[in-house]
Design an enzyme around this catalytic site. Structure first.
Site, short mmCIF file in Angstrom:
data_model
loop_
_atom_site.label_atom_id
_atom_site.label_comp_id
_atom_site.label_asym_id
_atom_site.label_seq_id
_atom_site.Cartn_x
_atom_site.Cartn_y
_atom_site.Cartn_z
N ASP A 294 0.83 -1.19 0.00
CA ASP A 294 0.00 0.00 0.00
C ASP A 294 0.86 1.25 0.00
O ASP A 294 0.65 2.19 -0.76
CB ASP A 294 -0.86 -0.03 1.26
CG ASP A 294 -1.93 1.02 1.21
OD1 ASP A 294 -2.49 1.31 2.27
OD2 ASP A 294 -2.19 1.53 0.13
N ASP B 266 -9.25 -0.95 3.83
CA ASP B 266 -8.71 -0.61 5.14
C ASP B 266 -9.54 -1.21 6.25
O ASP B 266 -9.02 -1.78 7.20
CB ASP B 266 -8.69 0.91 5.31
CG ASP B 266 -7.76 1.56 4.32
OD1 ASP B 266 -8.08 2.66 3.85
OD2 ASP B 266 -6.72 0.96 4.02
#
Lengths: 426, 138
Positions: free
Chosen positions: A197, A347
């Protein structure tokens, strides 16, 4: 009665925005912890299926430390590679303007998650609690739940609460699925995904950064699943002719909301694109950000592939291993055009996976990891306010969470248990 | 969160009495529960109508969502004359359907084997799941 509410201070409105994003994250984590503690009582069931995340190595509890470590590393590298490829495919599709395909794909993945995975978990709960519901009622309820969920994800103007609720449920279901993976693989996967990420959002060649830049250049939305907090309305409820545009990207704020004026959180990348839009509003009402529907996150939305599953079964042919890549927005935190905070569904998922895995050990680790994740999220929000661009939401929280898990398990547990057993402190 | 939006919505509605009073009620401006964050009156007609129609495809939850979404329309009885029929009919249809479904479910639970005989075992969900191996593929 005189309607003259006292002006809200920046602390109230800022705090409220933050609370509105932390609450769903906490709810998702809480639900996953509950599911895990109810359903995962038998540890042995975890290694019974093969998915993309365990394709390189199937964990066995009798292996040595290094074997498990290497195997988990291989698994997570394979997974990250697949996710990278899928994200690049997504960028390519977005570049070729296949937006409707992506939207249908998103609807399909929501249907799959809610229908099949939701149904499975419903069945597990049914069997565990021996709920005497008949199959017609169960199937009808499941059908309703799924269809309304797909509509909530698809349609832009559904009730905000319904959409937010469904996104949290989707995150919870996918996160529960991830907790079924073997232990070492899960932890390595979390670390690998947070590093990915970080790279994908911040490096110049990263796929998520490309996606965000493309979307900004075209002033379009990225079709993806993003949770968007309800924006805090400024305290000027005068009648407006325009409906707040539930648009996120397309019409950047032209009026400052309270947040903007004071803390500049708002001026993020998107608002640099044409400041005047069709709907001019004269009041300082914050723009309504659409709570959903998967519209562009300013963050890095990634149609990703966290849920890639195929069950290798004697009956299934290899052809049936459809890699169901879900359009789950992976990491990504950003700001909607009204300053409301947007957080990618990926997330939610990875935070909940971390806490769910911690729950499989003990509740002490759950508390430690929960605090670590919330602290990480707070740090990320501060960074977001500071840098005012799309940021990866995974790295800080997940790395802190993993660190706290290890510290708790190795160091804190012995201390707390000894103290409790000797009736000293706790 | 939710109540705050509703409070704001109500504040909006109370403040919006700039328009004329119609029939004893205050004219509302925002038909949806999200208030200014939601749909305008013109856009809502499509939603109200199609949620009502599609609810007939065995989707009572859609009727419930319709009622929830247009809650201000239900509460204030003289407002939004083109939306109100759909929302009220959705509410009635949802109530009827859930009464039927609820009574069937309660009969199933309470009646048990005394009422159904051995078909109770065949209909109950956990047995059906075992029979068809539905939980096996995750």
């Amino acid at each position: 009665m005189a309607q003259n509410p006292k002006p809200r201070s920046i602390i109230e409105s800022l705090g409220e925005e933050i609370v509105r994003i932390i609450t769903p994250v906490s709810i998702c984590m809480f639900l996953v912890v509950i599911l895990v503690s109810i359903l995962n009582n038998s540890e042995s069931s975890s290694a019974s299926f093969t998915t993309i995340a365990t394709i390189a190595y199937t964990e066995d509890s009798s292996d040595s430390f290094w074997d498990k470590f290497e195997g988990a590393l291989l698994n997570s590298l394979v997974f990250v590679a697949v996710v990278t490829v899928v994200t690049f495919v997504l960028v390519l599709l977005f570049y070729l303007r296949c937006t409707s395909f992506l939207k249908y794909y998103m609807g399909f993945s929501a249907f799959f998650v809610l229908g099949f995975m939701g149904g499975e978990i419903g069945l597990f709960l049914n069997q565990y609690f021996r709920i005497p519901v008949d199959c017609f009622t169960f199937l009808l309820v499941l059908f309703n739940f799924t269809v309304v969920g797909v509509l909530a994800v698809f349609m832009s103007k559904m009730a905000i609460f319904v959409t937010q609720g469904y996104l949290v449920v989707i995150g919870m279901l996918v996160a529960y699925w991830f907790t079924l993976l073997p232990e070492w693989t899960t932890w390595m996967l979390l670390v690998a995904m947070s590093l990915y990420d970080l790279a994908a959002v911040l490096l110049p060649g990263g796929p998520l950064r490309l996606l965000v830049e493309l979307a900004m250049a075209r002033d379009e939305d990225i079709p993806a699943l993003v949770y968007e907090a309800r924006p805090v309305l400024a305290n000027d409820p005068s009648p407006r002719d325009n409906v707040a545009q539930r648009r996120l990207w397309r019409e950047p704020r032209n009026v400052d909301s309270v947040i903007n004026e004071n803390s500049n959180i708002g001026s993020n990348v998107n608002s640099s694109v044409n400041p005047v839009s069709g709907l001019e509003s004269n009041q300082n009402e914050s723009r309504i950000v659409r709570a959903e529907e998967g519209q562009g996150s300013r963050g890095n939305s990634e149609l990703t592939a966290p849920l890639i599953e195929h069950r290798i079964n004697v009956q299934m042919h290899l052809a049936q291993q459809t890699v169901e890549t879900e359009n789950l927005v992976l990491e990504g935190i950003g700001l909607g055009s009204s300053g409301a905070i947007k957080l990618g569904l990926g997330d939610f998922i990875f935070y909940s996976v971390l806490v769910g895995r911690a729950a499989m050990y003990d509740f002490m680790t759950v508390y430690a990891c929960y605090l670590a994740i919330i602290a990480g999220l707070g740090i990320t929000l501060v960074l977001l306010a500071f840098y005012q661009k799309a940021l990866p939401a995974l790295p800080v929280s997940v790395l802190l969470g993993v660190l706290f898990y290890l510290l708790t398990r190795l160091l804190l547990e012995a201390f707390v248990v000894q103290c409790s057993v000797n009736l000293i402190m706790f | 969160m939710e109540t705050q939006a509703e409070l704001e919505n109500n504040d909006n509605n109370n403040n919006n009495s700039s328009s004329s009073l119609i029939g004893g009620g205050v004219r509302q401006q925002w038909p949806t529960i999200d208030g200014p964050l939601g749909l305008s009156e013109n856009d809502s007609l499509w939603y109200a109508r199609y949620f009502f129609i599609f609810g007939f495809l065995m989707l009572p939850l859609l009727w419930a969502v319709n009622c929830y979404l247009f809650w201000p329309v239900l509460i204030h009885s003289r407002s939004f004359p083109n939306l109100r029929p759909y929302v009220v009919r959705s509410a009635i249809a949802f109530a009827v359907f859930s009464a039927i479904l609820g009574s069937w479910a309660v009969t199933f639970v309470v009646g048990g084997e005394r009422l159904f005989g051995h078909t109770w075992d065949e209909l109950v969900m956990y047995n059906v799941a075992d029979k068809y191996g539905l939980t096996g593929w995750i």
